[in-house]
Motif scaffolding. Structure first.
Motif, PDB file in Angstrom:
ATOM      1  N   MET A   1       0.851  -1.206   0.000  1.00  0.00           N
ATOM      2  CA  MET A   1       0.000   0.000   0.000  1.00  0.00           C
ATOM      3  C   MET A   1       0.882   1.249   0.000  1.00  0.00           C
ATOM      4  SD  MET A   1      -2.966   1.076   2.727  1.00  0.00           S
ATOM      5  CE  MET A   1      -3.887   2.587   2.500  1.00  0.00           C
ATOM      6  N   ASP A   2       0.532   2.242  -0.831  1.00  0.00           N
ATOM      7  CA  ASP A   2       1.317   3.463  -0.964  1.00  0.00           C
ATOM      8  C   ASP A   2       1.003   4.383   0.215  1.00  0.00           C
ATOM      9  OD1 ASP A   2       2.754   5.599  -1.740  1.00  0.00           O
ATOM     10  OD2 ASP A   2       1.937   5.738  -3.768  1.00  0.00           O
ATOM     11  N   ASN A   3       1.989   4.619   1.087  1.00  0.00           N
ATOM     12  CA  ASN A   3       1.765   5.432   2.275  1.00  0.00           C
ATOM     13  C   ASN A   3       2.384   6.813   2.096  1.00  0.00           C
ATOM     14  OD1 ASN A   3       0.968   6.172   4.832  1.00  0.00           O
ATOM     15  ND2 ASN A   3       2.768   5.288   5.813  1.00  0.00           N
ATOM     16  N   ARG A   4       1.950   7.513   1.071  1.00  0.00           N
ATOM     17  CA  ARG A   4       2.547   8.822   0.789  1.00  0.00           C
ATOM     18  C   ARG A   4       2.141   9.865   1.825  1.00  0.00           C
ATOM     19  NH1 ARG A   4       2.746   9.415  -5.834  1.00  0.00           N
ATOM     20  NH2 ARG A   4       3.505   7.305  -6.225  1.00  0.00           N
ATOM     21  N   ILE A   5       0.984   9.727   2.426  1.00  0.00           N
ATOM     22  CA  ILE A   5       0.580  10.675   3.462  1.00  0.00           C
ATOM     23  C   ILE A   5       1.542  10.586   4.642  1.00  0.00           C
ATOM     24  CG2 ILE A   5      -1.198  11.217   5.162  1.00  0.00           C
ATOM     25  CD1 ILE A   5      -3.275  10.430   3.104  1.00  0.00           C
ATOM     26  N   GLY A   6       1.862   9.345   5.058  1.00  0.00           N
ATOM     27  CA  GLY A   6       2.818   9.174   6.139  1.00  0.00           C
ATOM     28  C   GLY A   6       4.191   9.709   5.775  1.00  0.00           C
ATOM     29  N   GLU A   7       4.588   9.537   4.513  1.00  0.00           N
ATOM     30  CA  GLU A   7       5.879  10.065   4.081  1.00  0.00           C
ATOM     31  C   GLU A   7       5.898  11.595   4.148  1.00  0.00           C
ATOM     32  OE1 GLU A   7       6.477   8.552   0.191  1.00  0.00           O
ATOM     33  OE2 GLU A   7       7.156   6.564   0.869  1.00  0.00           O
ATOM     34  N   MET A   8       4.816  12.214   3.694  1.00  0.00           N
ATOM     35  CA  MET A   8       4.748  13.674   3.725  1.00  0.00           C
ATOM     36  C   MET A   8       4.787  14.183   5.172  1.00  0.00           C
ATOM     37  SD  MET A   8       2.162  14.882   0.654  1.00  0.00           S
ATOM     38  CE  MET A   8       0.820  13.776   1.081  1.00  0.00           C
ATOM     39  N   GLU A   9       4.044  13.519   6.064  1.00  0.00           N
ATOM     40  CA  GLU A   9       4.050  13.929   7.463  1.00  0.00           C
ATOM     41  C   GLU A   9       5.451  13.840   8.053  1.00  0.00           C
ATOM     42  OE1 GLU A   9       1.097  11.278   8.991  1.00  0.00           O
ATOM     43  OE2 GLU A   9      -0.452  12.844   9.005  1.00  0.00           O
ATOM     44  N   LEU A  10       6.165  12.767   7.747  1.00  0.00           N
ATOM     45  CA  LEU A  10       7.515  12.610   8.274  1.00  0.00           C
ATOM     46  C   LEU A  10       8.451  13.650   7.680  1.00  0.00           C
ATOM     47  CD1 LEU A  10       9.431  11.040  10.040  1.00  0.00           C
ATOM     48  CD2 LEU A  10       9.840   9.464   8.149  1.00  0.00           C
ATOM     49  N   PHE A  11       8.320  13.931   6.394  1.00  0.00           N
ATOM     50  CA  PHE A  11       9.165  14.945   5.768  1.00  0.00           C
ATOM     51  C   PHE A  11       8.944  16.312   6.422  1.00  0.00           C
ATOM     52  CE2 PHE A  11      10.057  18.194   2.553  1.00  0.00           C
ATOM     53  CZ  PHE A  11      11.359  17.873   2.226  1.00  0.00           C
ATOM     54  N   LEU A  12       7.697  16.660   6.715  1.00  0.00           N
ATOM     55  CA  LEU A  12       7.412  17.924   7.387  1.00  0.00           C
ATOM     56  C   LEU A  12       8.090  17.984   8.755  1.00  0.00           C
ATOM     57  CD1 LEU A  12       5.381  18.382   5.099  1.00  0.00           C
ATOM     58  CD2 LEU A  12       3.718  19.116   6.814  1.00  0.00           C
ATOM     59  N   ARG A  13       8.079  16.860   9.478  1.00  0.00           N
ATOM     60  CA  ARG A  13       8.711  16.841  10.806  1.00  0.00           C
ATOM     61  C   ARG A  13      10.218  17.030  10.676  1.00  0.00           C
ATOM     62  NH1 ARG A  13       3.980  16.400  11.164  1.00  0.00           N
ATOM     63  NH2 ARG A  13       4.346  18.614  10.834  1.00  0.00           N
ATOM     64  N   VAL A  14      10.826  16.455   9.647  1.00  0.00           N
ATOM     65  CA  VAL A  14      12.268  16.597   9.443  1.00  0.00           C
ATOM     66  C   VAL A  14      12.613  18.068   9.185  1.00  0.00           C
ATOM     67  CG1 VAL A  14      14.199  16.055   7.907  1.00  0.00           C
ATOM     68  CG2 VAL A  14      12.646  14.241   8.645  1.00  0.00           C
ATOM     69  N   VAL A  15      11.875  18.707   8.281  1.00  0.00           N
ATOM     70  CA  VAL A  15      12.157  20.100   7.936  1.00  0.00           C
ATOM     71  C   VAL A  15      11.934  21.014   9.138  1.00  0.00           C
ATOM     72  CG1 VAL A  15      11.452  22.039   6.488  1.00  0.00           C
ATOM     73  CG2 VAL A  15      11.637  19.746   5.501  1.00  0.00           C
ATOM     74  N   GLU A  16      10.842  20.795   9.853  1.00  0.00           N
ATOM     75  CA  GLU A  16      10.486  21.679  10.962  1.00  0.00           C
ATOM     76  C   GLU A  16      11.399  21.488  12.175  1.00  0.00           C
ATOM     77  OE1 GLU A  16       5.786  21.678   9.650  1.00  0.00           O
ATOM     78  OE2 GLU A  16       6.442  20.512  11.391  1.00  0.00           O
ATOM     79  N   SER A  17      11.875  20.274  12.396  1.00  0.00           N
ATOM     80  CA  SER A  17      12.757  20.030  13.535  1.00  0.00           C
ATOM     81  C   SER A  17      14.222  20.271  13.202  1.00  0.00           C
ATOM     82  CB  SER A  17      12.584  18.600  14.047  1.00  0.00           C
ATOM     83  OG  SER A  17      13.002  17.659  13.066  1.00  0.00           O
ATOM     84  N   GLY A  18      14.577  20.153  11.919  1.00  0.00           N
ATOM     85  CA  GLY A  18      15.940  20.431  11.492  1.00  0.00           C
ATOM     86  C   GLY A  18      16.901  19.268  11.630  1.00  0.00           C
ATOM     87  N   SER A  19      16.417  18.076  11.986  1.00  0.00           N
ATOM     88  CA  SER A  19      17.319  16.929  12.100  1.00  0.00           C
ATOM     89  C   SER A  19      16.530  15.631  12.010  1.00  0.00           C
ATOM     90  CB  SER A  19      18.097  16.966  13.416  1.00  0.00           C
ATOM     91  OG  SER A  19      17.273  16.608  14.509  1.00  0.00           O
ATOM     92  N   PHE A  20      17.232  14.577  11.576  1.00  0.00           N
ATOM     93  CA  PHE A  20      16.612  13.259  11.524  1.00  0.00           C
ATOM     94  C   PHE A  20      16.320  12.737  12.923  1.00  0.00           C
ATOM     95  CE2 PHE A  20      18.718  12.165   7.197  1.00  0.00           C
ATOM     96  CZ  PHE A  20      17.767  12.946   6.556  1.00  0.00           C
ATOM     97  N   SER A  21      17.225  12.987  13.864  1.00  0.00           N
ATOM     98  CA  SER A  21      17.053  12.449  15.215  1.00  0.00           C
ATOM     99  C   SER A  21      15.852  13.072  15.913  1.00  0.00           C
ATOM    100  CB  SER A  21      18.319  12.666  16.045  1.00  0.00           C
ATOM    101  OG  SER A  21      18.628  14.048  16.137  1.00  0.00           O
ATOM    102  N   LYS A  22      15.654  14.392  15.768  1.00  0.00           N
ATOM    103  CA  LYS A  22      14.506  15.035  16.391  1.00  0.00           C
ATOM    104  C   LYS A  22      13.208  14.575  15.737  1.00  0.00           C
ATOM    105  CE  LYS A  22      16.934  19.205  17.920  1.00  0.00           C
ATOM    106  NZ  LYS A  22      17.026  20.694  17.799  1.00  0.00           N
ATOM    107  N   ALA A  23      13.237  14.434  14.408  1.00  0.00           N
ATOM    108  CA  ALA A  23      12.047  13.936  13.717  1.00  0.00           C
ATOM    109  C   ALA A  23      11.732  12.510  14.156  1.00  0.00           C
ATOM    110  CB  ALA A  23      12.255  14.002  12.206  1.00  0.00           C
ATOM    111  N   ALA A  24      12.777  11.708  14.393  1.00  0.00           N
ATOM    112  CA  ALA A  24      12.562  10.342  14.855  1.00  0.00           C
ATOM    113  C   ALA A  24      11.911  10.329  16.230  1.00  0.00           C
ATOM    114  CB  ALA A  24      13.891   9.590  14.882  1.00  0.00           C
ATOM    115  N   GLN A  25      12.334  11.230  17.106  1.00  0.00           N
ATOM    116  CA  GLN A  25      11.719  11.315  18.430  1.00  0.00           C
ATOM    117  C   GLN A  25      10.253  11.707  18.339  1.00  0.00           C
ATOM    118  OE1 GLN A  25      14.107  14.062  20.681  1.00  0.00           O
ATOM    119  NE2 GLN A  25      15.881  12.703  20.769  1.00  0.00           N
TER     120      GLN A  25
END
Length: 299
Positions: A1-25
């Motif tokens: 199943m194509d989970n592009r919504i989840g991908e977009m949400e994660l990408f937004l968290r990466v940009v807004e937090s400024g790091s992969f580790s913060k987005a992971a948290q």
């Protein structure tokens, strides 16, 4: 199943937090999982969205475009679901706004009661600060900015121009005298701001052009309202926008000083991410307030 919504949400968290580790948290996953998912998006699109380094992440122009469109799509999706769940098609949601203290208090706040009457289900999240705000990191929908614009990736709507005046209280002028020339400012207490540069300056006119003149005084503040109150208290001269001190001048609580050199103007804009794909709740706020704000600046 194509989970592009989840991908977009994660990408937004990466940009807004400024790091992969913060987005992971924030998303309760691991930095390696976040990194792999971003790489998967880039591979599918065939463009680089984020430049990685050991210290920080930098969003590419393509990444900024992806962020803007993803944010709009997700906001519209959430608005649609919220409307369906509540059984109403009325506009709903939150509009996050940032403005300077004076402009927000004097120009924006008086418009809010009428806006809520027209759109009762839209919540306004209003932050007032004279410091510059990163719209993406602060998740701000609209910022009202006074002065020269710096970020060309944002959409801007011109509202009007605010003329600035040098002013002082009658008490201060009675004690220290009325300055007559530009050079006289060296002998007066000048109230300034601390958020633009290391050396406080006022933009003033000299020989037909605007120059930035260094000032000295007892106060440096991060907002115009503090400067205004200290000028009213007789602490020194202030250089403030006309809409901010309009009532003080009319009531003679403040007096204009050196009008020939002190009057310069700054443009005021509403800036926001995106252009065509602005969420409807943001669009209606802009359409409601901008004509009224233009009238406010002209009066």
């Amino acid at each position: 199943m194509d989970n592009r919504i989840g991908e977009m949400e994660l990408f937004l968290r990466v940009v807004e937090s400024g790091s992969f580790s913060k987005a992971a948290q924030l998303t309760r996953t691991t930095p390696s999982t976040v990194s792999k998912l971003i790489s998967r998006i880039e591979a599918r699109l065939g463009v680089r969205l984020i430049e990685r380094s050991t210290r920080q992440l930098a969003v590419t122009p393509e990444g900024q475009q992806f962020y803007d469109r993803a944010q709009t799509l997700l906001n519209d999706l959430y608005d649609m679901e919220r409307s369906l769940r509540t059984g109403t098609a009325q506009l709903q949601g939150v509009v996050r706004i940032n403005a300077s203290v004076a402009f927000g208090t004097l120009a924006l706040e008086p418009l809010l009661p009428a806006f809520w009457q027209a759109y009762p289900d839209i919540q306004i999240d209003l932050s007032l600060s004279d410091a510059m705000t990163d719209l993406y990191l602060e998740r701000t929908d609209i910022a009202f900015r006074v002065g020269k614009l710096q970020d060309s990736s944002l959409t801007a709507r011109f509202i009007g121009a605010a003329q600035r005046h040098i002013v002082a209280s009658p008490t201060y002028l009675a004690q220290h005298g009325m300055p007559a020339t530009l050079e006289d400012l060296d002998h007066h207490a000048c109230l300034g701001f601390n958020f633009r540069r290391n050396t406080p300056v006022w933009p003033l006119k000299s020989n037909g052009r605007v120059i930035e003149r260094s000032i000295r005084g007892p106060l440096l503040a991060n907002n115009g309202e503090s400067v205004r109150r200290m000028a009213l208290a007789g602490m020194g001269l202030a250089h403030l926008a006309d809409f901010h001190i309009r009532s003080d001048l009319q009531a003679n609580r403040l007096v204009e000083v050196l009008p020939d050199i002190g009057r310069d103007s700054e443009d005021i804009h509403a800036i926001f991410p995106g252009s065509r794909n602005v969420p409807q709740r943001v669009r209606v706020f802009l359409d409601f307030t901008l004509p009224r704000l233009k009238c406010f600046l002209k009066n």
